[in-house]
Design a protein around this motif. Sequence first.
Motif, short mmCIF file in Angstrom:
data_model
loop_
_atom_site.label_atom_id
_atom_site.label_comp_id
_atom_site.label_asym_id
_atom_site.label_seq_id
_atom_site.Cartn_x
_atom_site.Cartn_y
_atom_site.Cartn_z
N GLY A 40 41.96 -14.61 -12.27
CA GLY A 40 41.01 -13.86 -13.08
C GLY A 40 40.18 -14.71 -14.02
O GLY A 40 39.29 -14.21 -14.71
N ARG A 41 40.46 -16.01 -14.08
CA ARG A 41 39.72 -16.91 -14.97
C ARG A 41 38.22 -16.84 -14.65
O ARG A 41 37.83 -16.81 -13.49
CB ARG A 41 40.24 -18.34 -14.76
N GLU A 42 37.39 -16.81 -15.69
CA GLU A 42 35.95 -16.81 -15.50
C GLU A 42 35.46 -18.22 -15.26
O GLU A 42 35.79 -19.14 -16.02
CB GLU A 42 35.25 -16.19 -16.71
N VAL A 43 34.67 -18.39 -14.22
CA VAL A 43 34.18 -19.71 -13.82
C VAL A 43 32.83 -19.55 -13.10
O VAL A 43 32.61 -18.54 -12.44
CB VAL A 43 35.23 -20.41 -12.92
N PRO A 44 31.92 -20.53 -13.25
CA PRO A 44 30.67 -20.45 -12.50
C PRO A 44 30.96 -20.50 -10.99
O PRO A 44 31.81 -21.29 -10.55
CB PRO A 44 29.89 -21.69 -12.94
N PHE A 45 30.27 -19.69 -10.23
CA PHE A 45 30.51 -19.61 -8.79
C PHE A 45 30.41 -20.98 -8.13
O PHE A 45 31.20 -21.31 -7.23
CB PHE A 45 29.54 -18.63 -8.12
N GLY A 46 29.49 -21.80 -8.57
CA GLY A 46 29.29 -23.12 -7.98
C GLY A 46 30.45 -24.08 -8.19
O GLY A 46 30.53 -25.11 -7.52
N GLU A 47 31.37 -23.76 -9.08
CA GLU A 47 32.55 -24.59 -9.31
C GLU A 47 33.78 -24.06 -8.60
O GLU A 47 34.87 -24.62 -8.74
CB GLU A 47 32.83 -24.70 -10.82
N CYS A 48 33.60 -23.01 -7.82
CA CYS A 48 34.73 -22.38 -7.14
C CYS A 48 34.96 -22.99 -5.76
O CYS A 48 34.10 -23.66 -5.19
CB CYS A 48 34.47 -20.88 -6.96
N TYR A 49 36.14 -22.72 -5.24
CA TYR A 49 36.52 -23.07 -3.88
C TYR A 49 36.64 -21.78 -3.09
O TYR A 49 36.69 -20.69 -3.67
CB TYR A 49 37.87 -23.80 -3.88
N THR A 50 36.73 -21.88 -1.77
CA THR A 50 36.94 -20.71 -0.94
C THR A 50 38.43 -20.50 -0.77
O THR A 50 39.13 -21.39 -0.28
CB THR A 50 36.27 -20.90 0.44
N SER A 51 38.90 -19.34 -1.15
CA SER A 51 40.33 -19.05 -1.08
C SER A 51 40.82 -19.09 0.36
O SER A 51 40.18 -18.57 1.27
CB SER A 51 40.62 -17.68 -1.68
#
Length: 83
Positions: A40-51
């Motif tokens: 649930g942590r808020e993070v910019p989409f561009g810093e995310c990985y694909t689960s």
Amino acid sequence: MLQRFNEKKRVYEPYQVPDDWHVTTYETDMDTIVNCCQCGREVPFGECYTSMQVQTSVGFGYAVCERCYYDKEWPEREEARRA
């Protein structure tokens, strides 16, 4: 309703997140703030990985934060492979 792959059982199970989380598989703006589908942590989409675990019904992975990707998903996958 999302689905989460149970590494030990090797099956998908229903997975629910709070209604106020913004979980997504795709955004046009990489600066859009989303919630990690695992913690649930808020993070910019561009810093995310694909689960590798939380996915749509057709297998698209939701955005997951770096911490959950490396500290939760990878270890669970490796543990299941060793078993």
